[in-house]
Design a protein around this motif. Structure first.
Motif, PDB file in Angstrom:
ATOM      1  N   SER A  59       0.827  -1.215   0.000  1.00 14.52           N
ATOM      2  CA  SER A  59       0.000   0.000   0.000  1.00 14.52           C
ATOM      3  C   SER A  59       0.856   1.258   0.000  1.00 14.52           C
ATOM      4  CB  SER A  59      -0.942   0.002   1.212  1.00 14.52           C
ATOM      5  OG  SER A  59      -1.863  -1.057   1.133  1.00 14.52           O
ATOM      6  N   ILE A  60       1.921   1.237   0.787  1.00 10.52           N
ATOM      7  CA  ILE A  60       2.820   2.403   0.828  1.00 10.52           C
ATOM      8  C   ILE A  60       3.500   2.590  -0.529  1.00 10.52           C
ATOM      9  CG2 ILE A  60       4.951   3.313   1.826  1.00 10.52           C
ATOM     10  CD1 ILE A  60       4.120   2.089   4.485  1.00 10.52           C
ATOM     11  N   LEU A  61       3.930   1.506  -1.138  1.00 11.74           N
ATOM     12  CA  LEU A  61       4.551   1.609  -2.466  1.00 11.74           C
ATOM     13  C   LEU A  61       3.569   2.187  -3.476  1.00 11.74           C
ATOM     14  CD1 LEU A  61       6.617  -1.713  -2.737  1.00 11.74           C
ATOM     15  CD2 LEU A  61       7.492   0.617  -2.468  1.00 11.74           C
ATOM     16  N   TYR A  62       2.312   1.755  -3.399  1.00  9.00           N
ATOM     17  CA  TYR A  62       1.307   2.271  -4.321  1.00  9.00           C
ATOM     18  C   TYR A  62       1.073   3.764  -4.084  1.00  9.00           C
ATOM     19  CZ  TYR A  62      -3.086   2.817  -6.844  1.00  9.00           C
ATOM     20  OH  TYR A  62      -4.064   3.244  -7.707  1.00  9.00           O
ATOM     21  N   ASN A  63       1.028   4.165  -2.810  1.00  9.00           N
ATOM     22  CA  ASN A  63       0.863   5.586  -2.492  1.00  9.00           C
ATOM     23  C   ASN A  63       2.022   6.409  -3.048  1.00  9.00           C
ATOM     24  OD1 ASN A  63      -1.463   4.948  -1.135  1.00  9.00           O
ATOM     25  ND2 ASN A  63      -0.569   5.097   0.919  1.00  9.00           N
ATOM     26  N   CYS A  64       3.215   5.868  -2.967  1.00  9.96           N
ATOM     27  CA  CYS A  64       4.384   6.571  -3.510  1.00  9.96           C
ATOM     28  C   CYS A  64       4.282   6.692  -5.037  1.00  9.96           C
ATOM     29  CB  CYS A  64       5.668   5.840  -3.130  1.00  9.96           C
ATOM     30  SG  CYS A  64       6.079   5.951  -1.367  1.00  9.96           S
ATOM     31  N   CYS A  65       3.800   5.649  -5.679  1.00  9.42           N
ATOM     32  CA  CYS A  65       3.607   5.710  -7.130  1.00  9.42           C
ATOM     33  C   CYS A  65       2.633   6.819  -7.498  1.00  9.42           C
ATOM     34  CB  CYS A  65       3.084   4.369  -7.652  1.00  9.42           C
ATOM     35  SG  CYS A  65       4.302   3.038  -7.628  1.00  9.42           S
ATOM     36  N   LEU A  66       1.600   6.985  -6.685  1.00  7.95           N
ATOM     37  CA  LEU A  66       0.602   8.022  -6.957  1.00  7.95           C
ATOM     38  C   LEU A  66       1.172   9.426  -6.780  1.00  7.95           C
ATOM     39  CD1 LEU A  66      -2.665   6.733  -5.193  1.00  7.95           C
ATOM     40  CD2 LEU A  66      -2.222   6.848  -7.650  1.00  7.95           C
ATOM     41  N   CYS A  67       1.929   9.614  -5.718  1.00 10.97           N
ATOM     42  CA  CYS A  67       2.261  10.970  -5.289  1.00 10.97           C
ATOM     43  C   CYS A  67       3.642  11.473  -5.698  1.00 10.97           C
ATOM     44  CB  CYS A  67       2.140  11.074  -3.760  1.00 10.97           C
ATOM     45  SG  CYS A  67       0.469  10.772  -3.153  1.00 10.97           S
ATOM     46  N   THR A  68       4.553  10.590  -6.012  1.00 11.63           N
ATOM     47  CA  THR A  68       5.920  11.034  -6.298  1.00 11.63           C
ATOM     48  C   THR A  68       6.339  10.596  -7.688  1.00 11.63           C
ATOM     49  OG1 THR A  68       6.492  10.915  -3.955  1.00 11.63           O
ATOM     50  CG2 THR A  68       8.316  10.986  -5.523  1.00 11.63           C
ATOM     51  N   GLU A  69       6.649  11.569  -8.493  1.00  9.78           N
ATOM     52  CA  GLU A  69       7.005  11.302  -9.882  1.00  9.78           C
ATOM     53  C   GLU A  69       8.278  10.458  -9.957  1.00  9.78           C
ATOM     54  OE1 GLU A  69       7.463  13.853 -14.033  1.00  9.78           O
ATOM     55  OE2 GLU A  69       7.492  14.872 -12.090  1.00  9.78           O
ATOM     56  N   GLY A  70       8.264   9.465 -10.808  1.00  9.19           N
ATOM     57  CA  GLY A  70       9.441   8.646 -11.040  1.00  9.19           C
ATOM     58  C   GLY A  70       9.463   7.343 -10.276  1.00  9.19           C
ATOM     59  N   VAL A  71       8.654   7.208  -9.209  1.00 10.56           N
ATOM     60  CA  VAL A  71       8.685   5.979  -8.418  1.00 10.56           C
ATOM     61  C   VAL A  71       8.180   4.800  -9.231  1.00 10.56           C
ATOM     62  CG1 VAL A  71       7.697   4.795  -6.416  1.00 10.56           C
ATOM     63  CG2 VAL A  71       8.517   7.140  -6.194  1.00 10.56           C
ATOM     64  N   THR A  72       7.068   5.000  -9.932  1.00  9.58           N
ATOM     65  CA  THR A  72       6.504   3.900 -10.719  1.00  9.58           C
ATOM     66  C   THR A  72       7.494   3.419 -11.765  1.00  9.58           C
ATOM     67  OG1 THR A  72       4.358   5.004 -10.448  1.00  9.58           O
ATOM     68  CG2 THR A  72       4.460   3.162 -11.979  1.00  9.58           C
ATOM     69  N   LYS A  73       8.145   4.349 -12.451  1.00  6.85           N
ATOM     70  CA  LYS A  73       9.111   3.969 -13.479  1.00  6.85           C
ATOM     71  C   LYS A  73      10.312   3.242 -12.880  1.00  6.85           C
ATOM     72  CE  LYS A  73       7.941   7.547 -16.854  1.00  6.85           C
ATOM     73  NZ  LYS A  73       8.432   8.714 -17.629  1.00  6.85           N
ATOM     74  N   SER A  74      10.746   3.681 -11.711  1.00  5.88           N
ATOM     75  CA  SER A  74      11.896   3.018 -11.092  1.00  5.88           C
ATOM     76  C   SER A  74      11.542   1.593 -10.682  1.00  5.88           C
ATOM     77  CB  SER A  74      12.390   3.819  -9.882  1.00  5.88           C
ATOM     78  OG  SER A  74      11.429   3.801  -8.836  1.00  5.88           O
ATOM     79  N   LEU A  75      10.308   1.385 -10.212  1.00 11.91           N
ATOM     80  CA  LEU A  75       9.877   0.028  -9.870  1.00 11.91           C
ATOM     81  C   LEU A  75       9.716  -0.818 -11.135  1.00 11.91           C
ATOM     82  CD1 LEU A  75       7.192   0.707  -7.088  1.00 11.91           C
ATOM     83  CD2 LEU A  75       9.536  -0.103  -6.793  1.00 11.91           C
ATOM     84  N   ALA A  76       9.204  -0.208 -12.196  1.00  8.49           N
ATOM     85  CA  ALA A  76       9.010  -0.929 -13.455  1.00  8.49           C
ATOM     86  C   ALA A  76      10.336  -1.374 -14.046  1.00  8.49           C
ATOM     87  CB  ALA A  76       8.264  -0.048 -14.454  1.00  8.49           C
ATOM     88  N   ALA A  77      11.397  -0.629 -13.765  1.00  9.96           N
ATOM     89  CA  ALA A  77      12.722  -0.976 -14.303  1.00  9.96           C
ATOM     90  C   ALA A  77      13.303  -2.218 -13.637  1.00  9.96           C
ATOM     91  CB  ALA A  77      13.674   0.205 -14.137  1.00  9.96           C
ATOM     92  N   ARG A  78      12.746  -2.603 -12.486  1.00 11.00           N
ATOM     93  CA  ARG A  78      13.243  -3.783 -11.771  1.00 11.00           C
ATOM     94  C   ARG A  78      12.394  -4.992 -12.151  1.00 11.00           C
ATOM     95  NH1 ARG A  78      15.284  -3.494  -5.730  1.00 11.00           N
ATOM     96  NH2 ARG A  78      15.565  -5.649  -6.425  1.00 11.00           N
ATOM     97  N   SER A  79      12.793  -5.675 -13.195  1.00 11.02           N
ATOM     98  CA  SER A  79      12.023  -6.828 -13.684  1.00 11.02           C
ATOM     99  C   SER A  79      11.916  -7.920 -12.636  1.00 11.02           C
ATOM    100  CB  SER A  79      12.657  -7.383 -14.959  1.00 11.02           C
ATOM    101  OG  SER A  79      12.607  -6.421 -15.994  1.00 11.02           O
TER     102      SER A  79
END
Length: 773
Positions: A153-173
């Motif tokens: 849930s915290i990771l999802y909240n970070c994806c929503l609110c902070t630019e670049g978090v989602t992309k950084s997680l997506a880069a980790r296959s």
């Protein structure tokens, strides 16, 4: 070392407040480069506390330090969870603000706590905590489900609110694939699915479903609601990246891309993967056709439905509702195939009926989309067979009045063919339903499953009355798989289509779905079946009387009208009966001429039908229609056919050809093929030459047409499917298309049927090489 950096510099006079930002910069650089300082745990706690109040970090760096220290595999994870909950409380309020205020672009200044959490390595730490069990063999200190859920849930909240978090997680296959393993746990399924969906939405490279550990057993372990949620993830992995903009890419560019990538795309490989999962399609069919409780006693039911949608119009609240449903499912001893039985559970009893229906509609939208994509893929034949076998069409027919089309939906905008539209669940449901019908019917004999037994008998009777052979596909249709009840799905669709408001965007999708039923080899019985139900008059009303302005809707109606009228004497008689004044006829012509890209299929229909009727003048009925029908009389004048030919060639070029406007090229070819069959091809080519000189652009039209035909050869001679479509659209064998193009492209400038013969040498420009970008 760190303490020295925080003291005042004797040479520069820098203060601690300036130097702290050097440390913050070093943390950020460490996160990017992977070298040096990369998390707050590497900074002494005293220094963090000293700076915390001024920087408004609210103790987040210190909490992260404690979280790191307590999350060792041998530590007490209960204490870890305590620190995690403190952090969660600081971040969740920002996430809810993001959702409720509909922030489209995250800004660090708006969400300082989440930004601070990420800045000091919090995102990296949570990923490490989640994946740590995969790196150790110790089993004596397992993570609790609640701890995992809070991390996600915290990771999802970070994806929503902070630019670049989602992309950084997506880069980790490795992390993305690991998340799929968490979906085996029903208690963490929802948070996992939500995070995966967000990550896959920004991942540059499409994930390979084959790489997911034990995918088949994972999917088979899902209950029906989890499977519906999983379809949201699948929709990203099985769809081509440019599916929504297909018509906007030139054929030239597409052909070049296909030459570079002749092997199946990753989306196509993923489609094959899911089709190989035992029982997958059958379960989707059950989900799509699952019944819903019909207890809608509230007099304000429809308004209540819209009110609930307003409340549900964000991902977090919707997921909360789905979590509620998942919890309820755990209390059931067996999985229910009927939403009405789930609706009677004590925990769900207090929920309004409208919310339950919105819940079910949202599931069905995802399922219908996945089925639609599979129907358009390489394994279409296999998918068709399974959808028929599992009675998808009769099931949807049963739900048509109860769920899919309970009421006309107004006041919504026109949506293109991209499935990712921002619209209500009910609108999405209708659009996905219509797209599914279009894909299911298009050039496939299974389209007759959209009828019931009585309607199939009617088709047979029409053929018998007309003394023509019955359509083989009708004869071969398995009657046990067709629609049940008084009306089939196609007839129900026609009924709502005729009642649709004038400004409704559903007109586009409805027309496309019905047109797909008519596509393929022209069937007189199919046309008469629809004519008897007033379809032609409805189309003409929309084109002439409804003041429709939408080009998309008009194009869909012209395409449908062309399929409905082609070679059909009765249709032309009924056209003339409806268009009974010169004023109406001029409005109809005006709509055609306003955009030939949109209307060229009706032009093709008229030209082809006129040619056939003129060969049947021994029939008194044909002669009567030829003499009375305004439309046929208009097209019989050669100057009008030439005018259409000139415009069709003039509005396209090789560089601007798309899947949408290539029909203009084929319609111009139809006109010339018919001229060739009557020995009049030189007359038409000379007329084009004279038109060029009259317009003071000698060589312009014919050079352009020559290039278009050269591209036509490259494009169609290697495409079996397109060949069949061309043959069906004109009832002219492909060999005649091919030879006509060849004689037109002949380099012999003495040939009376070669384009080159009609271009003066000074203006000859037919050796142009196509740029394939």
């Amino acid at each position: 070392m760190a303490s020295a950096e925080w003291s005042e510099s004797p040479r520069t006079g820098e203060t601690r407040s300036c130097r702290v930002w050097n440390i913050v910069t070093r943390i950020r650089q460490g996160q990017i480069t992977g070298r040096g300082m990369n998390r707050g745990t590497q900074i002494p706690e005293a220094l963090l506390n000293e700076r915390d109040t001024k920087a408004k970090w609210y103790g987040i760096p210190v909490l992260l330090q404690k979280l790191y220290e307590s999350s060792d595999p041998n530590s007490d994870l209960l204490q870890t969870h305590v620190f995690l909950k403190e952090i969660s409380a600081l971040l969740s309020k920002e996430a809810m603000t993001f959702v409720t205020e509909d922030r489209k672009t995250a800004q660090e200044s708006m969400f300082p706590n989440t930004y601070t959490f990420d800045l000091f390595g919090g995102v990296h730490l949570l990923v490490e905590i989640l994946m740590r069990p995969t790196l150790t063999t110790q089993k004596n200190n397992p993570m609790s489900d609640d701890l995992i859920k809070d991390c996600l849930s915290i990771l999802y909240n970070c994806c929503l609110c902070t630019e670049g978090v989602t992309k950084s997680l997506a880069a980790r296959s490795d992390f993305v694939l690991f998340l799929f393993t968490l979906m085996t746990n029903k208690k963490t399924f929802l948070q996992t699915a939500t995070l995966i969906e967000d990550i896959l939405g920004v991942k540059k490279e499409m994930i390979q479903l084959d790489d997911i550990p034990n995918l088949a057993s994972l999917v088979q372990s899902f209950d029906q609601q989890q499977l519906a949620n999983f379809c949201r993830i699948l929709s990203v992995t099985i769809s081509e990246l440019d599916v929504g903009n297909d018509d906007k890419h030139t054929l030239l560019a597409k052909n070049a891309q296909q030459k570079k990538n002749s092997s199946p795309s990753q989306a196509e490989i993923n489609q094959a993967t899911v089709l190989n999962i035992p029982g997958f399609i059958e379960r989707l069919c059950k989900l799509a056709t699952r019944k819903v409780s019909e207890n809608t006693r509230s007099s304000n039911f429809l308004q209540e439905l819209e009110d609930w949608y307003t409340w549900l119009d964000n991902a977090l609240v919707l997921d909360a509702l789905m979590q509620m449903a998942s919890v309820e499912a755990e209390h059931s001893s067996t999985e229910s195939s009927d939403e009405s039985s789930l609706a009677t559970s004590p925990q769900r009893h207090h929920l309004p009926q409208s919310m339950k229906i919105v819940h079910e509609i949202m599931y069905k939208v995802e399922v219908l989309y996945v089925l639609c994509v599979l129907l358009m893929g390489r394994q279409r034949t296999q998918v068709h067979k399974m959808l028929a076998e599992f009675k998808l069409i009769p099931g949807i027919n049963y739900l048509f009045d109860k769920l899919i089309w309970r009421k006309p939906t107004t006041n919504h905008v026109l949506h293109g063919q991209n499935q990712n539209c921002d619209c209500s669940p009910e609108i999405s449901m209708k659009i996905q339903f219509l797209r599914l019908l279009q894909s299911f019917s298009d050039h496939h004999e299974n389209k007759y499953l959209l009828l019931n037994n009585q309607e199939l008998n009617e088709l047979s009777a029409i053929s018998m009355m007309a003394d023509i052979p019955e359509v083989e596909a009708v004869v071969n249709t398995d009657r046990s798989l067709v629609c049940e009840g008084k009306r089939g799905l196609l007839t129900r669709l026609l009924s709502v289509m005729k009642k649709e408001p004038a400004d409704s965007s559903f007109r586009f999708w409805q027309a496309r779905a019905v047109e797909s039923f008519l596509r393929g080899v022209t069937s007189y019985a199919d046309q008469v079946f629809l004519l008897r139900r007033g379809l032609l008059e409805h189309i003409l009303f929309c084109i002439i009387d409804s003041e429709c302005k939408s080009r998309d809707v008009l194009q869909s109606y012209f395409d449908l009208l062309g399929e409905l009228m082609k070679f059909n004497l009765l249709a032309f008689k009924r056209f003339n009966k409806y268009v009974d004044t010169e004023e109406k006829f001029q409005i109809f012509l005006s709509q055609i001429n306003s955009s030939l890209v949109d209307s060229n299929m009706i032009v093709r229909c008229i030209v082809l039908s006129l040619d056939r009727f003129e060969s049947q003048t021994e029939d008194v009925k044909v002669v009567e229609v030829l003499s009375e029908c305004r439309l046929l009389s208009y097209m019989a004048r050669v100057e009008n056919r030439l005018a259409f030919l000139f415009r069709l060639i003039n509005i396209i070029s090789v560089e601007t050809l798309t899947q949408e406007n290539v029909s203009c090229l084929n319609t111009s070819l139809v006109i010339l093929m018919l001229a060739r069959s009557k020995g009049k091809l030189p007359f038409y080519l000379n007329a084009l030459r004279e038109k060029e000189y009259a317009e003071k652009y000698p060589g312009c039209i014919l050079n352009n047409f020559h290039n278009l035909l050269r591209f036509w050869q490259q494009h169609y001679l290697n495409k079996d499917k397109d060949r069949t479509s061309l043959e069906n659209s004109a009832c002219i064998c492909f060999s005649y298309w091919k030879t006509t193009v060849s004689v037109l492209l002949s380099p012999d400038r003495t040939s009376p049927v070669a384009i080159a013969s009609y271009i003066d040498e000074a203006y000859l420009d037919i050796d142009k090489e196509f740029m394939e970008e």
